[in-house]
Design an enzyme around this catalytic site. Structure first.
Site, mmCIF file in Angstrom:
data_model
loop_
_atom_site.group_PDB
_atom_site.id
_atom_site.type_symbol
_atom_site.label_atom_id
_atom_site.label_comp_id
_atom_site.label_asym_id
_atom_site.label_seq_id
_atom_site.Cartn_x
_atom_site.Cartn_y
_atom_site.Cartn_z
ATOM 1 N N SER A 1 11.460 3.341 3.536
ATOM 2 C CA SER A 1 11.124 2.069 4.183
ATOM 3 C C SER A 1 12.371 1.637 4.934
ATOM 4 O O SER A 1 13.466 2.138 4.655
ATOM 5 C CB SER A 1 10.783 1.021 3.102
ATOM 6 N N TYR B 1 12.970 -3.472 -4.613
ATOM 7 C CA TYR B 1 12.381 -2.512 -3.654
ATOM 8 C C TYR B 1 13.508 -1.785 -2.917
ATOM 9 O O TYR B 1 13.443 -0.573 -2.712
ATOM 10 C CB TYR B 1 11.491 -3.290 -2.684
HETATM 11 N N1 NAD Z 1 2.945 -1.346 4.776
HETATM 12 C C1 NAD Z 1 4.226 -1.519 5.039
HETATM 13 O O1 NAD Z 1 4.633 -2.443 5.771
HETATM 14 C C2 NAD Z 1 5.234 -0.549 4.469
HETATM 15 C C3 NAD Z 1 6.511 -0.527 5.041
HETATM 16 C C4 NAD Z 1 7.438 0.392 4.558
HETATM 17 C C5 NAD Z 1 7.100 1.283 3.553
HETATM 18 N N2 NAD Z 1 5.842 1.231 3.017
HETATM 19 C C6 NAD Z 1 5.529 2.226 1.981
HETATM 20 O O2 NAD Z 1 4.315 2.896 2.313
HETATM 21 C C7 NAD Z 1 3.666 3.329 1.099
HETATM 22 C C8 NAD Z 1 2.284 2.682 0.939
HETATM 23 O O3 NAD Z 1 1.651 2.684 2.052
HETATM 24 P P1 NAD Z 1 0.614 1.771 2.783
HETATM 25 O O4 NAD Z 1 1.274 0.573 3.322
HETATM 26 O O5 NAD Z 1 -0.002 2.766 3.655
HETATM 27 O O6 NAD Z 1 -0.305 1.195 1.580
HETATM 28 P P2 NAD Z 1 -1.856 0.917 1.372
HETATM 29 O O7 NAD Z 1 -1.922 -0.362 0.639
HETATM 30 O O8 NAD Z 1 -2.637 1.053 2.620
HETATM 31 O O9 NAD Z 1 -2.262 2.132 0.405
HETATM 32 C C9 NAD Z 1 -1.670 2.349 -0.822
HETATM 33 C C10 NAD Z 1 -2.523 3.365 -1.565
HETATM 34 O O10 NAD Z 1 -1.776 3.780 -2.718
HETATM 35 C C11 NAD Z 1 -2.694 3.969 -3.766
HETATM 36 N N3 NAD Z 1 -1.987 3.879 -5.045
HETATM 37 C C12 NAD Z 1 -1.384 2.790 -5.561
HETATM 38 N N4 NAD Z 1 -0.869 3.066 -6.763
HETATM 39 C C13 NAD Z 1 -1.136 4.370 -7.014
HETATM 40 C C14 NAD Z 1 -0.874 5.236 -8.107
HETATM 41 N N5 NAD Z 1 -0.239 4.795 -9.212
HETATM 42 N N6 NAD Z 1 -1.311 6.514 -8.052
HETATM 43 C C15 NAD Z 1 -1.989 6.961 -6.954
HETATM 44 N N7 NAD Z 1 -2.268 6.182 -5.887
HETATM 45 C C16 NAD Z 1 -1.850 4.900 -5.911
HETATM 46 C C17 NAD Z 1 -3.696 2.848 -3.580
HETATM 47 O O11 NAD Z 1 -4.914 3.100 -4.261
HETATM 48 C C18 NAD Z 1 -3.848 2.795 -2.065
HETATM 49 O O12 NAD Z 1 -4.928 3.579 -1.603
HETATM 50 C C19 NAD Z 1 4.536 2.910 -0.026
HETATM 51 O O13 NAD Z 1 5.433 3.945 -0.353
HETATM 52 C C20 NAD Z 1 5.284 1.713 0.582
HETATM 53 O O14 NAD Z 1 6.463 1.421 -0.111
HETATM 54 C C21 NAD Z 1 4.908 0.338 3.437
#
Ligand code: NAD
Length: 259
Positions: free
Chosen positions: A141, A154
């Site tokens: 991130s 985080y």
């Molecule tokens: N959205 C943002 O702004 C952002 C920015 C930087 C980094 N991230 C990182 O991106 C990743 C998440 O991505 P997103 O924003 O696409 O999220 P999202 O909410 O669209 O999807 C997250 C998915 O992770 C699954 N999940 C949660 N816990 C789980 C577990 N224990 N086992 C298996 N699956 C699990 C959920 O069911 C969901 O489908 C994370 O690593 C997050 O730290 C997000």
């Protein structure tokens, strides 16, 4: 096609960036294991991929469980016959609070963000080696590149992911196993709403997740937040042979926010 005949795993692939990546990688010729906690949403992604003529299997479970984090590799190899790449995308914002922190929340954040991705990596390495190399991608991130007053835990987790990537890259590069991180900025997914609305995240009174996300977009050099497909595009490059000499990078895909 940029991932023709490759076999790969995408975690947290039922939503957001992971879903965008799984769909795109399959369209680029990869056989994809779609891994997520959400059973129904996983099935929907698999159906979307196969309806478009791609190859996918769905693996539902909780990646904080070591046995499942390992089993995704075993099942992928047994179904598709090998492994060329893993996008360890799963993660969680974790708690925003510091004083009065519930340490169980801290442990959960570290388990999912750091431990689970290392467990599946450990399981994947022999299979990548057996194919003469491969590509491991982790989602850090911008919070893995710079501090935030709202997210020190985080920060610790995602700086940890970046550290892991850099160490692994140096350890396994000689085996043609490349290890990189993608560092998304604010990206329009369900997790973003969870992130800004966490208790103790100091969301100013009168703000809602939507108004705050709008403001965050407005502060970005590009005056908007990212769409999941824009992160998936960067992931596609890093996983593909086009990035054959890219190893150990933590690539910001953040519209210039950390420039
Ligand atoms: N959205 C943002 O702004 C952002 C920015 C930087 C980094 N991230 C990182 O991106 C990743 C998440 O991505 P997103 O924003 O696409 O999220 P999202 O909410 O669209 O999807 C997250 C998915 O992770 C699954 N999940 C949660 N816990 C789980 C577990 N224990 N086992 C298996 N699956 C699990 C959920 O069911 C969901 O489908 C994370 O690593 C997050 O730290 C997000």
């Amino acid at each position: 096609m940029r991932l023709n005949n490759k076999i790969g795993i995408v975690t947290a692939a039922a939503s957001g960036m992971g879903r965008a990546g799984a769909v795109r990688f399959a369209a680029e010729g990869a056989s994809v294991a779609v891994v997520d906690l959400d059973n129904e949403a996983t099935d929907a992604v698999v159906r979307q991929i196969t309806a478009a003529g791609g190859k996918a299997i769905g693996l539902s479970g909780d990646l904080t469980r070591d046995d499942f984090a390992r089993d995704i590799v075993r099942q992928t190899v047994s179904q598709f016959g090998g492994l060329d790449f893993v996008w360890n995308h799963v993660g969680t914002p974790g708690p925003a609070s510091i004083e009065g922190l519930d340490w169980k929340d801290f442990d959960f954040a570290m388990n999912l963000n750091v431990r689970s991705v290392l467990v599946s990596t450990e399981a994947a390495l022999p299979h990548l080696r057996a194919r003469g190399g491969g590509s491991l991608l982790f989602t850090a991130s911008t919070s893995g590149l710079q501090g935030s007053p709202y997210s020190p835990i985080y920060n610790a987790a995602k700086f940890g992911v970046v550290g892991l990537v850099k160490g692994l890259a140096k350890r396994y590069g000689h085996e043609n196993i490349r290890v990189n991180a993608v560092c998304p900025g604010t990206t329009d997914t369900p997790m973003l709403r969870v992130f800004v609305a966490r208790p103790d995240s100091q969301m100013p009174a009168g703000e809602t997740p939507e108004t705050l996300i709008g403001k965050r977009g407005g502060l970005n050099p590009m005056r908007r937040v990212a769409q999941p497909e824009e992160i998936a595009n960067a992931a596609l490059f890093l996983l593909s042979d086009e990035a054959s000499y890219v190893n150990g990078v933590a690539l910001p895909v953040d519209g210039g926010a950390t420039a």
